[in-house]
Design an enzyme around this catalytic site. Structure first.
Site, PDB file in Angstrom:
ATOM      1  N   SER A   5      50.255   1.642  10.368  1.00 10.32           N
ATOM      2  CA  SER A   5      49.275   1.348   9.329  1.00 10.32           C
ATOM      3  C   SER A   5      49.603   0.023   8.668  1.00 10.32           C
ATOM      4  CB  SER A   5      49.255   2.469   8.294  1.00 10.32           C
ATOM      5  OG  SER A   5      50.483   2.524   7.612  1.00 10.32           O
ATOM      6  N   LYS A  44      46.987  -9.839  11.931  1.00  8.08           N
ATOM      7  CA  LYS A  44      47.802 -10.644  11.022  1.00  8.08           C
ATOM      8  C   LYS A  44      46.943 -11.761  10.433  1.00  8.08           C
ATOM      9  CE  LYS A  44      51.956  -8.871  12.209  1.00  8.08           C
ATOM     10  NZ  LYS A  44      51.544  -7.554  12.608  1.00  8.08           N
TER      11      LYS A  44
END
Length: 85
Positions: A5, A44
């Site tokens: 997560s 990211k």
């Protein structure tokens, strides 16, 4: 998203991440990036730094990933998250 997560990015295990195709993401965009050397995809924040890409996690306790720009392929920019129940 399958796997770990990303609570600091408000993404939990099992959530559905919505992506918009993008060829040239802006610095700071959260992207789905294919890491050729690792044969994996990661979510990211994207930063182009010369001929290197820094993939910065939302979690400040995790180190960024630095890869040659020619070894990463951005598959899309994160535009939304559908929360699992």
């Amino acid at each position: 998203v399958k796997g770990t997560s990303m609570i600091d990015a408000f993404i939990a295990d099992g959530d559905l991440v919505l992506l918009s195709p993008v060829k040239n993401p802006n610095n700071g965009d959260m992207v789905a990036a294919w890491l050729e050397d690792r044969q994996e995809i990661t979510l990211k924040h994207f930063y182009l730094e010369g001929d290197t890409v820094r993939l910065q996690p939302a979690n400040e306790t995790i180190d960024p990933i630095h890869v040659p720009a020619n070894r990463v392929a951005v598959r899309g920019k994160v535009v939304g998250v559908v929360r699992s129940v």
